[in-house]
Design an enzyme around this catalytic site. Sequence first.
Site, PDB file in Angstrom:
ATOM      1  N   HIS A  94      48.194-204.360 -64.109  1.00 41.26           N
ATOM      2  CA  HIS A  94      47.126-203.518 -63.574  1.00 41.26           C
ATOM      3  C   HIS A  94      46.499-202.647 -64.657  1.00 41.26           C
ATOM      4  CE1 HIS A  94      49.637-204.381 -59.923  1.00 41.26           C
ATOM      5  NE2 HIS A  94      48.444-204.628 -59.445  1.00 41.26           N
ATOM      6  N   LYS A 135      47.852-214.423 -59.689  1.00 44.84           N
ATOM      7  CA  LYS A 135      47.862-215.839 -59.309  1.00 44.84           C
ATOM      8  C   LYS A 135      48.404-215.962 -57.897  1.00 44.84           C
ATOM      9  CE  LYS A 135      46.616-219.690 -61.371  1.00 44.84           C
ATOM     10  NZ  LYS A 135      45.434-219.813 -62.235  1.00 44.84           N
ATOM     11  N   ASP A 192      38.046-211.029 -73.485  1.00 43.46           N
ATOM     12  CA  ASP A 192      37.414-209.743 -73.169  1.00 43.46           C
ATOM     13  C   ASP A 192      36.768-209.722 -71.792  1.00 43.46           C
ATOM     14  OD1 ASP A 192      38.052-208.393 -75.623  1.00 43.46           O
ATOM     15  OD2 ASP A 192      36.537-209.615 -76.617  1.00 43.46           O
TER      16      ASP A 192
END
Length: 473
Positions: free
Chosen positions: A63, A105, A98
Amino acid sequence: MSKKGGFYESVEYYFDRAAPHTGLPHGLLDQIKVCNSVYRMNFPVKLRDEVKVIEAYRVQHSHHRTPTKGGIRFSNHVNQEEVMALASLMSYKCAIVDVPFGGAKGGVKINPWEYTPEELEKITRRYTAELIKRNMIGPSVDVPAPDYGTGSREMAWIYDTYRAFKGDEIDAAGCVTGKPVTQNGVRGREEATGRGVFYGIREACNVPEDMKKIGLSAGTKGKTFVLQGLGNVGTFTGKICQEEGGMILVGVGEVEGAIYNPDGIDINDLLEYRKANGSMLNYPDVQSFGKDQREIALEFECDVLVPAALESVITINNASRIKAKIIAEAANGPVAADAEEVLLAAGKLIIPDFYLNAGGVTVSYFEWLKNLSHMRFGRMDKRFNQGRMMDMVNLIERMTNRDVTNEEMKIIARGADEIDLVRSGLEETMITAYHQIREVMVMNPKINDLRTAAMVGAINKISNDYMSLGIWP
């Protein structure tokens, strides 16, 4: 270091191998490496006259950037470790090119070819509902996409289900990518991964000193290649390598077997033959190998081998028989870690999966941006640019007293449409990323392979996010 047997172990091994080259503290490396959220679910779906319990997963690896991003695969081989490995690769993949997403997934443990479209729709919608209940899908939370066994149809079902639950959310279309163009998708998404594979191969082949090391000339024209897998990625890779790269397809491996012709195979003709006959075996003027010999395609003589199917097809058992000088990993994890050591020792150039197949997530990013902006790419400036170019051509005609033909005018004064801008953005992304990876390898003499260099680059980019955003002290 991790064991190198399974897919997830291989991914962890590659991370552990690269980590010492970053100089980062162990705690930060541990945070980057671990999967943050692993959700396993079992849900009932009524199919025909019985209720079937479906096993499924969604893993959010990192995250450091949100939303997280990653495909959903339908396969009876799906398991938790596979999904964790794929989610991990997505984090590194997004960092390399980038794209501002964390990795994720999903997987549903079914064989999609055993179900009718109506049954697949029920399963897909129920899986989506489970994700919505756990807040594991949304344009600012987690954005799925197609993967093995899924496509634009399944993504449309996901979008429609999400919209049914979140009807007042203005950016609902951004909850999933890979949708049909008519359902807020983007042109060029279907070909994106295969086109990205071509751009990556082309960029590697355009470095003369690297080609010289493996005994090849620079450029793609005239280079022979073998495809292992004729799914979406393999098909588009093959077509674009042949048509735009001037490469020669000499071998193909698929579920029904393998074929080989050192003089070349026209991929478009082959695809038509396979569609008409249900198999590529007995295609004219090729050597055919049956289902029990299908893996022999990996061992065909060629310049570039493109494994474009599933993971771990090149193992310690067949690595020494690989004749290709370049292994272009179009699939996720096609080379097991212990097999890679054999290939590198033999002087092979391996273009790693989490760079090479990043075309899909790159164009998914473009689709997500399109959904958030609520406007098609090219709509604002296509006609303006076309008009300016026509004015310039008319001025040149007056100054040179030469008329430009209608065909020449169409080429010169054509404004960029959505597909042109998507392809241009993808090409720029793949070129830039390749040279960033190669620069890491050149700047650090202890790194002698592209995978380690790519992993070092990805880890450094992710760590910068952790530190700059205050996530890490």
